[in-house]
Design an enzyme around this catalytic site. Structure first.
Site, PDB file in Angstrom:
ATOM      1  N   ALA A   1       0.280  -1.563   0.260  1.00  0.00           N
ATOM      2  CA  ALA A   1      -0.003   0.033   0.132  1.00  0.00           C
ATOM      3  C   ALA A   1       0.728   1.098   0.055  1.00  0.00           C
ATOM      4  O   ALA A   1       0.388   2.507   0.330  1.00  0.00           O
ATOM      5  CB  ALA A   1      -1.092   0.590   0.952  1.00  0.00           C
ATOM      6  N   ALA A   2       1.910   1.223   0.144  1.00  0.00           N
ATOM      7  CA  ALA A   2       2.914   2.451  -0.411  1.00  0.00           C
ATOM      8  C   ALA A   2       2.610   2.750  -1.203  1.00  0.00           C
ATOM      9  O   ALA A   2       2.541   4.051  -1.311  1.00  0.00           O
ATOM     10  CB  ALA A   2       4.193   2.273  -0.118  1.00  0.00           C
ATOM     11  N   GLY A   3       2.268   2.429  -2.553  1.00  0.00           N
ATOM     12  CA  GLY A   3       2.203   3.298  -3.992  1.00  0.00           C
ATOM     13  C   GLY A   3       0.743   3.460  -3.181  1.00  0.00           C
ATOM     14  O   GLY A   3       0.408   4.731  -3.829  1.00  0.00           O
ATOM     15  N   ASP A   4      -0.187   3.387  -3.153  1.00  0.00           N
ATOM     16  CA  ASP A   4      -1.792   3.665  -2.960  1.00  0.00           C
ATOM     17  C   ASP A   4      -1.202   4.937  -1.709  1.00  0.00           C
ATOM     18  O   ASP A   4      -2.614   6.075  -1.617  1.00  0.00           O
ATOM     19  CB  ASP A   4      -2.454   2.448  -2.520  1.00  0.00           C
ATOM     20  CG  ASP A   4      -2.718   1.475  -2.989  1.00  0.00           C
ATOM     21  OD1 ASP A   4      -3.227   1.666  -4.364  1.00  0.00           O
ATOM     22  OD2 ASP A   4      -3.027   0.282  -2.714  1.00  0.00           O
TER      23      ASP A   4
END
Length: 304
Positions: free
Chosen positions: A248-251
């Site tokens: 979820a880093a990109g999200d």
């Protein structure tokens, strides 16, 4: 601040922590296993809401017990989940394996996400008062494309993160305010192998030439690169942290960037804000459970 819409996936993540990823045919032991609400759409909605933006999630869950948990989790984290539909069958599920280095492998089962139709969007999406819509690639492509066309007609800015990666039809680029891709997605979309800021700029220029208004290429530890059709360019460094889970880093980056943009921050300031949010997220386990709020992001920035 005007509201953000997020149209996309809502999943239950089944997260298993391992020392290292198994080889083909190998059986290994997990040190821990959790059920964590996730899905790229839901994650981006939570990130935007926790970063301070009024946010509405449009998606679907199944009639299974996971569906109740997923809707409750969105509401608890400040997302308006009244437009999340219930569909026959199971909710979307992501099987995620996380290594000791914080890297992950993910297997998706679409479940209810695969049943979202154009008619569903017409019945629940309220474009009035929306400043932007965030979309990904975990619901049927035809539905995503219909949402992009509607956003263009309504004058609502569209942010697209085509993940999982896929080639995009040429007509789509002119519908986009912002295309957001990581290195892998950039290579699939543009054909450019992205390894650094220079190749990110080449990939961004390719998408701009096709009609996108702006492009963000995220580069993991190397930060991100931004380019616009008006000639703006910005390279923002990543913050140095010790990652424990990159899920979820990109999200988190995308949701935080959209929230900061909606709040009126200049592009480079919004990118720095988003980079800080992503840096905090990778120091924590899980998807939505790792996403920081606005106060935490601001405190992190103030400490650097």
């Amino acid at each position: 601040m005007q509201k953000l819409l997020v149209i996309g996936s809502v999943n239950m993540d089944v997260v298993s922590n391992v020392k290292q990823f198994p080889l083909p045919g190998e059986t290994i032991h997990s040190s821990d296993m959790k059920f964590v609400p996730g899905g790229k759409g839901a994650n981006q909605a939570v990130a935007a809401a926790r970063a301070g933006a009024p946010c509405v999630m449009i998606g679907a869950v199944g009639l299974d017990p996971f569906g109740d948990t997923l809707i409750a989790s969105l509401s608890e984290k400040g997302v308006d989940a009244k437009s999340v539909l219930r569909k026959e069958g199971t909710s979307g599920i992501a099987l995620i394996t996380v290594s000791e280095e914080g890297e992950n492998n993910i297997i998706l089962s679409a479940g209810a996400n695969g049943q979202i139709t154009e008619e569903d969007l017409a019945s629940v999406v309220q474009w009035d008062g929306a400043c932007a819509v965030l979309l990904q690639n975990e619901i049927p492509w035809e539905t995503t494309l219909a949402a992009l066309r509607s956003a263009k007609e309504k004058g609502v800015r569209a942010f697209l993160n085509p993940a999982p990666a896929r080639a995009l039809p040429e007509e789509l680029f002119s519908l986009l305010d912002t295309l957001i891709v990581n290195e892998t997605e950039a290579a699939v979309v543009t054909g450019v192998k992205v390894v650094d800021v220079e190749t990110a700029e080449t990939a961004a220029d390719w998408a701009l030439a096709k009609g996108a208004s702006s492009v963000i290429v995220t580069l993991g530890e190397q930060g991100c690169f931004y380019a616009s059709a008006q000639g703006a360019r910005a390279a923002v460094s990543a913050f140095r942290v010790q990652p424990v889970d990159t899920t979820a880093a990109g999200d988190t980056f995308i949701g935080a960037y959209a929230a900061a943009s909606a709040d009126g921050l200049a592009t480079e300031e919004a990118l720095v804000f988003a980079a800080a949010a992503a840096a905090l997220a990778v120091t924590r386990h899980g998807a939505q459970s790792s996403i920081p709020d606005k106060a935490e992001i601001e405190a992190f920035l103030a400490s650097r």
